[in-house]
Design an enzyme around this catalytic site. Sequence first.
Site, PDB file in Angstrom:
ATOM      1  N   LYS A  81       0.854  -1.197   0.000  1.00  0.00           N
ATOM      2  CA  LYS A  81       0.000   0.000   0.000  1.00  0.00           C
ATOM      3  C   LYS A  81       0.885   1.241   0.000  1.00  0.00           C
ATOM      4  CE  LYS A  81      -4.044   1.793   2.560  1.00  0.00           C
ATOM      5  NZ  LYS A  81      -4.901   1.568   3.743  1.00  0.00           N
ATOM      6  N   SER A 156      -9.875   1.863   2.713  1.00  0.00           N
ATOM      7  CA  SER A 156      -9.020   2.644   1.840  1.00  0.00           C
ATOM      8  C   SER A 156      -8.031   1.783   1.051  1.00  0.00           C
ATOM      9  CB  SER A 156      -8.240   3.669   2.656  1.00  0.00           C
ATOM     10  OG  SER A 156      -7.344   3.006   3.549  1.00  0.00           O
ATOM     11  N   SER A 180      -9.789  -0.540   6.922  1.00  0.00           N
ATOM     12  CA  SER A 180      -9.236  -0.496   5.560  1.00  0.00           C
ATOM     13  C   SER A 180      -8.482  -1.732   5.099  1.00  0.00           C
ATOM     14  CB  SER A 180      -8.341   0.723   5.402  1.00  0.00           C
ATOM     15  OG  SER A 180      -9.135   1.865   5.384  1.00  0.00           O
TER      16      SER A 180
HETATM   17  N1  GLN Z   1     -13.188   4.106   6.165  1.00  0.00           N
HETATM   18  C1  GLN Z   1     -12.591   4.527   7.392  1.00  0.00           C
HETATM   19  C2  GLN Z   1     -12.227   5.977   7.322  1.00  0.00           C
HETATM   20  O1  GLN Z   1     -12.345   6.533   6.265  1.00  0.00           O
HETATM   21  C3  GLN Z   1     -11.400   3.683   7.727  1.00  0.00           C
HETATM   22  C4  GLN Z   1     -10.198   4.038   6.946  1.00  0.00           C
HETATM   23  C5  GLN Z   1      -9.003   3.189   7.312  1.00  0.00           C
HETATM   24  O2  GLN Z   1      -9.126   2.169   7.963  1.00  0.00           O
HETATM   25  N2  GLN Z   1      -7.832   3.684   6.932  1.00  0.00           N
HETATM   26  O3  GLN Z   1     -11.826   6.560   8.293  1.00  0.00           O
END
Ligand code: GLN
Length: 484
Positions: A81, A156, A180
């Site tokens: 990532k 994400s 994410s």
């Molecule tokens: N969807 C969640 C957010 O936008 C989690 C994102 C993540 O785990 N990086 O905060």
Amino acid sequence: MANWTELSAHELAEKIQAGEVTSREITQAFLDKIAETDGDIGAFLHIGAEEALQVADEVDAQVAAGEKPASPLAGVPLALKDLFVTTDAPTTAASKMLEGYMSPYDATIVTKIREAKIPILGKTNLDEFAMGSSTENSAYKITRNPHDLERTPGGSGGGTAAALAANQAPLGIGTDTGGSIRQPASLTGTVGVKPTYGAVSRYGMIANASSLDQCGPCANSVLDAALLHEAIAGHDEYDATSVDRPVSSVVEAAKQGASGDLSGVKVGRVKQFGGEGTQSGVVEAIDAAFAQLEKQGAEIVEVDCPNFEHVMGAYYIIQTSEVSSNLARFDGMRYGQRKGEGSAEEVMARTRGEGFGDEVKRRIILGTYALSVGYYDAYYLQAQRIRTLVAQDFQKAFDQVDVIAGPATPTTAFKLGDKVDDPLAMYNFDLFTLPLNLAGLPGMSVPAGTASDTGLPVGLQLIAPAFADERLYRVGAAFEAGRA
Ligand code: GLN
């Protein structure tokens, strides 16, 4: 020629060590697959073919010389990532703010991956600074779900999950602040694990919300995830929240689980999960998953977690508050592209105005508000209290059960464009993954078939007490074996 890209990481590792195939051949096969399919999928922001092949050649030389492998995954390539800093490739966090940024050092897990001689194929797409649930917030491109190109792979970490689902890579790394890793794994039918908070170093992982962030392994099987987990976990003196404890024996647990026997294991089913608002095809698949766990010998126990009702509000106050502080450094002076000229204030305003996308700005504004004098007690402090109550709900549940299971997401993959202009709908999609991050607990999403109404993948989420990550792997591997 065998279809190398369809094999699991542990199978590939064995074949490399047995001299049946070279790491170069395998690495090249994945690079070819990326070249062939990534125009449609959009999983990668950067491809490091030369660097990956160089590591592959080092592994092949070791095998030829009859030397002991550097690690159990030596020679098996990985997708990273683009939230981890690397010295040999740009690190962008999918933000214009960091376009072309070259780090002077490697993240700790990157160092570990290099030491394990795992070739890094490239850096994968994400929502900007890992904020989002669809990978549509990337400043560079959208990523598509290989199961249906009109749909999101989740976020994400949509890039890593899509790369795994499309067989562009057999291993991947994700980060999980509120889901994410698990949520994209669920939407793409892959395995994703968020380890216990502090079990894997965050050093060199660009911060989203530091008290929630945790990186972890992504793969196409539970055993593969376990092998990668052990390669990256462990204490790191560069990360003040890294815990100094022995790494959980997750590989052992995954192997034990492969027998499929779950007798004596108590699995909790959260009363508050999977009711109204959950897609009927998901409910059905999760019901079937519980029936299967029971058939394998597990005892299912209902657990009550009344404070989960407040999780959404608490997470989005704490996450945005930490974001407002963590992202202050991207001002064109200390970090980030510098835009405009004039006073420091003018430069900072223009840099931040142009460098950040809408969702990141929304969070910074929300977090700044929540932390400001006069509102701090009403919002931030209150959210911290809920955080404690959520952790207590989990503690009470784990007095009764060994692991908790349930859906990872309320629906299967939604259409690209469906939620991107509706932040609340996007936030609501995280409902089932958020509680773990507030409590620092480990969680996994493991494939649980497809939903009968959409034909798309459903993930079973498993949750364990802190530092009992091995339970996820034992139960996850057993569930996987039971489905085969
Ligand atoms: N969807 C969640 C957010 O936008 C989690 C994102 C993540 O785990 N990086 O905060």
